[in-house]
Design a protein around this motif. Structure first.
Motif, PDB file in Angstrom:
ATOM      1  N   UNK A   1       0.829  -1.205   0.000  1.00 29.52           N
ATOM      2  CA  UNK A   1       0.000   0.000   0.000  1.00 29.52           C
ATOM      3  C   UNK A   1       0.863   1.254   0.000  1.00 29.52           C
ATOM      4  N   UNK A   2       0.267   2.311  -0.526  1.00 23.50           N
ATOM      5  CA  UNK A   2       0.864   3.651  -0.502  1.00 23.50           C
ATOM      6  C   UNK A   2      -0.143   4.601   0.125  1.00 23.50           C
ATOM      7  N   UNK A   3       0.340   5.453   1.019  1.00 20.13           N
ATOM      8  CA  UNK A   3      -0.494   6.487   1.619  1.00 20.13           C
ATOM      9  C   UNK A   3       0.271   7.800   1.566  1.00 20.13           C
ATOM     10  N   UNK A   4      -0.287   8.790   0.877  1.00 25.27           N
ATOM     11  CA  UNK A   4       0.334  10.103   0.783  1.00 25.27           C
ATOM     12  C   UNK A   4      -0.584  11.171   1.344  1.00 25.27           C
ATOM     13  N   UNK A   5      -0.020  12.119   2.102  1.00 29.08           N
ATOM     14  CA  UNK A   5      -0.799  13.183   2.728  1.00 29.08           C
ATOM     15  C   UNK A   5      -0.116  14.523   2.484  1.00 29.08           C
ATOM     16  N   UNK A   6      -0.857  15.453   1.908  1.00 31.67           N
ATOM     17  CA  UNK A   6      -0.380  16.816   1.747  1.00 31.67           C
ATOM     18  C   UNK A   6      -1.319  17.760   2.469  1.00 31.67           C
ATOM     19  N   UNK A   7      -0.803  18.496   3.459  1.00 32.49           N
ATOM     20  CA  UNK A   7      -1.614  19.432   4.228  1.00 32.49           C
ATOM     21  C   UNK A   7      -0.956  20.801   4.206  1.00 32.49           C
ATOM     22  N   UNK A   8      -1.773  21.842   3.945  1.00 30.36           N
ATOM     23  CA  UNK A   8      -1.261  23.188   3.900  1.00 30.36           C
ATOM     24  C   UNK A   8      -1.960  24.091   4.898  1.00 30.36           C
ATOM     25  N   UNK A   9      -1.187  24.985   5.514  1.00 30.74           N
ATOM     26  CA  UNK A   9      -1.762  25.977   6.415  1.00 30.74           C
ATOM     27  C   UNK A   9      -2.187  27.177   5.578  1.00 30.74           C
ATOM     28  N   UNK A  10      -3.490  27.435   5.547  1.00 21.36           N
ATOM     29  CA  UNK A  10      -4.042  28.476   4.703  1.00 21.36           C
ATOM     30  C   UNK A  10      -4.127  29.825   5.412  1.00 21.36           C
ATOM     31  N   UNK A  11      -4.301  29.795   6.729  1.00 23.65           N
ATOM     32  CA  UNK A  11      -4.495  31.031   7.478  1.00 23.65           C
ATOM     33  C   UNK A  11      -4.133  30.797   8.932  1.00 23.65           C
ATOM     34  N   UNK A  12      -3.617  31.846   9.610  1.00 19.34           N
ATOM     35  CA  UNK A  12      -3.256  31.731  11.009  1.00 19.34           C
ATOM     36  C   UNK A  12      -1.970  30.958  11.193  1.00 19.34           C
ATOM     37  N   UNK A  13      -1.769  30.467  12.415  1.00 17.65           N
ATOM     38  CA  UNK A  13      -0.555  29.723  12.710  1.00 17.65           C
ATOM     39  C   UNK A  13       0.681  30.594  12.630  1.00 17.65           C
ATOM     40  N   UNK A  14       1.815  29.972  12.261  1.00 15.32           N
ATOM     41  CA  UNK A  14       3.072  30.704  12.122  1.00 15.32           C
ATOM     42  C   UNK A  14       3.267  31.271  10.735  1.00 15.32           C
ATOM     43  N   UNK A  15       2.894  30.517   9.712  1.00 12.88           N
ATOM     44  CA  UNK A  15       3.125  30.939   8.331  1.00 12.88           C
ATOM     45  C   UNK A  15       2.260  30.101   7.400  1.00 12.88           C
ATOM     46  N   UNK A  16       2.032  30.632   6.213  1.00 10.65           N
ATOM     47  CA  UNK A  16       1.364  29.849   5.185  1.00 10.65           C
ATOM     48  C   UNK A  16       2.379  28.899   4.558  1.00 10.65           C
ATOM     49  N   UNK A  17       1.914  27.708   4.244  1.00 12.09           N
ATOM     50  CA  UNK A  17       2.811  26.741   3.631  1.00 12.09           C
ATOM     51  C   UNK A  17       2.238  25.346   3.697  1.00 12.09           C
ATOM     52  N   UNK A  18       2.878  24.423   2.980  1.00 10.10           N
ATOM     53  CA  UNK A  18       2.370  23.055   2.848  1.00 10.10           C
ATOM     54  C   UNK A  18       3.493  22.055   3.076  1.00 10.10           C
ATOM     55  N   UNK A  19       3.160  20.938   3.686  1.00 12.14           N
ATOM     56  CA  UNK A  19       4.100  19.832   3.853  1.00 12.14           C
ATOM     57  C   UNK A  19       3.486  18.556   3.294  1.00 12.14           C
ATOM     58  N   UNK A  20       4.362  17.668   2.855  1.00 11.61           N
ATOM     59  CA  UNK A  20       3.946  16.379   2.296  1.00 11.61           C
ATOM     60  C   UNK A  20       4.626  15.266   3.083  1.00 11.61           C
ATOM     61  N   UNK A  21       3.890  14.189   3.285  1.00 12.00           N
ATOM     62  CA  UNK A  21       4.458  13.006   3.918  1.00 12.00           C
ATOM     63  C   UNK A  21       3.821  11.768   3.309  1.00 12.00           C
ATOM     64  N   UNK A  22       4.570  10.667   3.316  1.00 12.40           N
ATOM     65  CA  UNK A  22       4.005   9.451   2.732  1.00 12.40           C
ATOM     66  C   UNK A  22       4.496   8.224   3.481  1.00 12.40           C
ATOM     67  N   UNK A  23       3.784   7.140   3.229  1.00 14.28           N
ATOM     68  CA  UNK A  23       4.147   5.826   3.761  1.00 14.28           C
ATOM     69  C   UNK A  23       3.983   4.797   2.658  1.00 14.28           C
TER      70      UNK A  23
END
Length: 483
Positions: A98-120
Motif C-alpha cells: 500500500x501507498x499512503x500520501x498526505x499533503x496538508x497546507x496551512x491556509x491562514x493563522x498559525x506561524x506561516x502559510x505553507x504546505x508539507x507532504x508526507x508518505x508511507x
C-alpha cells in the motif's frame, strides 16, 4: 487450524474501505485475524440479552472492528496479480502493498502559510506457518510482519506552531529510515478458537484503544493523541516486545490484556536494533469491549473501557524550578504512569449492506493519564462518520470530529514559575501552555478499486496550547492506494 477459519463477508481491505465509504458489496475472504474467528466461551450474551431476544446472526459472520486497522482502499490497482496472490495464499503466504500520501497546507493563522507532504509505503505480510512448513506442530500458527518506509515533514511543526498534537496521520517521527520494521509477531488460537494469543514485537495502538472508524481521521489514527504520546504506548511504527491474550467471555464481550516491555520512543529508529534497545519498565493494558446490536436493523455498537499501568519512572512535568522558588516548590518524585479510557461508537442508520461499516456512526471518547507526569492529562472527542449522505454517491463517507486536549497542570505551573523568574519556559514555548482543540472534517471518495482520494479540513484552535499563535485553518488531500 487454518482450515477452520470461517469465510467472512468483508475482506481486510473492505473493512477499512468501509471506514472511508469505499465498501461495495462485501467480498468473502479467509483471513486469520483474531477477533474475526474468536469463539465465545459461553454461548450466551451479557447485558445485550436485555435489548432483544433475536439471534445475533450478524455477530458470527461480521467483521470485528478494533484488532488491526487495515488500509482504507478497497480492492487492488493491479487485479491481474490476483491469480498469483491466490497461489501464494494457498501455499501459506499473503501480502498487501500500500501507498499512503498526505499533503496538508496551512491556509491562514498559525506561524506561516505553507504546505508539507508526507508518505508511507508499506508491505504487510502474513505467513501461515503450518502450510509453509507442512509440519504439524506449527499448524494454526501465523506470523505477521510489516516493513515500511516513511518520509516527509509535519505541517504542525513547520507552519502552525503545534508540537504536541500531530496534524497528519503519517509522519517520519523517528527520522529517515529506508526500511523500518514495524509489527513482527506470531499468533495462535487454542481450544477451538476460544483463546487467542500473539507474541513478538507489536504496536500497542494496533491492539488497544483503536478502531476502523478512528483511523479514518488524520488526527486520531491509530489512537487518540493522549494514548499515542506517552512512551508506554508504543505507537506504529514503534513496537514493543510482549504479547496479548484474548477471550470472548460471551458473544457480545471481548476481553484483551497483555504484558509489554517498554522503552523510549526516540531510541530505535529502524525497528531492527533488538539487542541494543533499552527498556524502562513494563506496560500492562487491559480492555473490555461490549459489542451490542440495537433494533430490528441490528445496528452495531462498540463500547470500550480500558486501563493500563506503566511501571517506568516518569519525571514531574513541572520541569526546572527557578532558584527563587526552590524553597517553596518541590518537584514530585519519579513515579509510574496510569491511563484510563472510554471509547464508544454506535451505528445510527444502515445503508447499502449488512456488514458493520454499511451505515453512519456517531462516536466519542475520553482519555485520562496521570496528570503530574503525562504530557496530556485529559483528552475527549466527539464526532460522526456518515456513509452516502450525497445522493448518487452511496459509498462516499463524510467524517467530522472535535477533539479537546488538556496538558498536565504541572506543565502549566512550571512554565508560569519560569516566566515569573524571567527564565525560558522551554523550547518552542511562548506562554504557559494549557489546552488546545481541533475540528477535523474529511470526505472520502472511492475513485476505483484500490484508490481512495480524501479531501481534508482542519481548524486548529490555540496552536501550541496558548492564545499567542492565531488559530490555524488547514486544508489538504490524502491518497491511499493498494497495489
Amino acid at each position: 487450524m487454518a482450515q477452520d477459519v470461517k469465510k467472512l463477508p468483508v475482506s481486510a481491505g473492505a473493512e477499512a474501505s468501509g471506514g472511508h465509504g469505499t465498501s461495495p458489496p462485501p467480498v468473502k475472504h479467509k483471513r486469520p485475524i483474531a477477533e474475526e474467528r474468536l469463539e465465545s466461551l459461553f454461548q450466551t450474551e451479557s447485558i445485550s440479552s436485555l435489548l432483544n431476544h433475536n439471534e445475533d446472526a450478524l455477530r458470527r459472520g461480521d467483521i470485528s472492528a478494533g484488532y488491526y486497522v487495515s488500509e482504507q482502499a478497497f480492492g487492488n490497482l493491479m487485479p491481474s496479480l490476483k491469480p498469483l496472490r491466490d497461489r501464494l495464499a494457498n501455499h501459506g503466504f499473503s501480502f498487501e502493498l500500500t501507498y499512503k500520501g498526505e499533503g496538508m497546507g496551512n491556509m491562514s493563522g498559525g506561524l506561516s502559510k505553507g504546505m508539507d507532504y508526507t508518505h508511507e509505503v508499506r508491505i504487510a505480510m502474513l505467513f501461515d506457518l503450518g502450510r509453509l512448513t507442512r509440519w504439524k506442530p506449527l499448524e494454526g500458527w501465523f506470523l505477521h510482519g510489516i516493513v515500511m518506509n516513511r518520509e516527509g515533514r509535519q505541517v504542525g511543526w513547520d507552519h502552525v506552531g503545534e508540537r504536541n498534537v500531530l496534524l497528519t496521520e503519517v509522519w517520519s517521527i523517528h527520522g529517515p529510515a529506508a526500511a523500518r520494521l514495524a509489527d513482527l509477531y506470531v499468533e495462535k488460537s487454542f481450544l477451538n478458537n476460544r483463546i487467542n494469543i500473539n507474541l513478538g514485537r507489536i504496536a500497542l495502538t494496533h491492539t488497544y484503544s483503536t478502531s476502523v472508524l478512528l483511523c479514518t481521521f488524520m488526527t486520531m489514527c491509530s489512537a487518540p493523541m493522549a494514548i499515542r504520546e506517552p512512551a508506554g504506548w508504543s505507537v506504529y511504527p514503534k513496537t514493543s516486545w510482549g504479547g496479548t491474550f484474548r477471550i470472548r467471555p460471551t458473544r457480545d464481550l471481548i476481553l484483551r490484556t497483555g504484558v509489554y516491555r517498554i522503552g523510549p520512543k526516540a531510541v530505535d529508529n529502524t525497528g531492527w536494533a533488538w539487542g541494543s534497545e533499552p527498556y524502562t519498565g513494563i506496560q500492562t493494558p487491559v480492555e473490555l469491549t461490549w459489542e451490542p446490536f440495537f433494533g430490528e436493523r441490528k445496528l452495531p455498537g462498540h463500547y470500550k473501557i480500558g486501563y493500563a499501568h506503566d511501571t517506568s519512572p516518569y519525571a514531574d512535568m513541572i520541569g526546572v524550578v527557578p532558584p527563587a522558588f526552590a524553597g517553596s516548590v518541590q518537584k514530585h518524585k519519579e513515579k509510574p504512569r496510569d491511563t484510563f479510557y472510554i471509547e464508544t461508537d454506535q451505528m445510527v442508520y444502515r445503508s447499502h449492506g449488512q456488514h458493520q461499516m454499511a451505515g453512519g456512526y456517531v462516536l466519542a471518547g475520553f482519555v485520562h493519564n496521570t496528570p503530574s507526569n503525562s504530557t496530556f492529562a485529559n483528552e475527549f472527542y466527539v464526532g460522526a462518520s456518515l456513509l452516502g449522505i450525497i445522493p448518487g454517491r452511496p459509498f462516499d463517507r463524510f467524517g467530522v470530529m472535535y477533539s479537546y486536549y488538556q496538558l498536565s497542570p504541572r506543565t502549566t505551573y512550571g512554565q508560569r514559575l519560569r516566566q515569573m523568574a524571567g527564565m525560558s519556559m522551554g523550547a518552542y514555548v511562548n506562554a504557559p501552555q494549557t489546552h488546545s482543540a481541533i475540528l477535523e472534517a474529511y470526505y472520502g471518495i472511492p475513485i476505483m478499486p484500490g484508490l481512495v482520494v480524501t479531501p481534508e479540513f482542519e481548524y486548529m484552535m490555540r496552536p501550541g496550547e496558548t492564545s499567542v499563535i492565531p488559530n490555524a485553518v488547514l486544508a489538504g488531500l490524502k491518497v491511499i492506494s493498494a497495489l
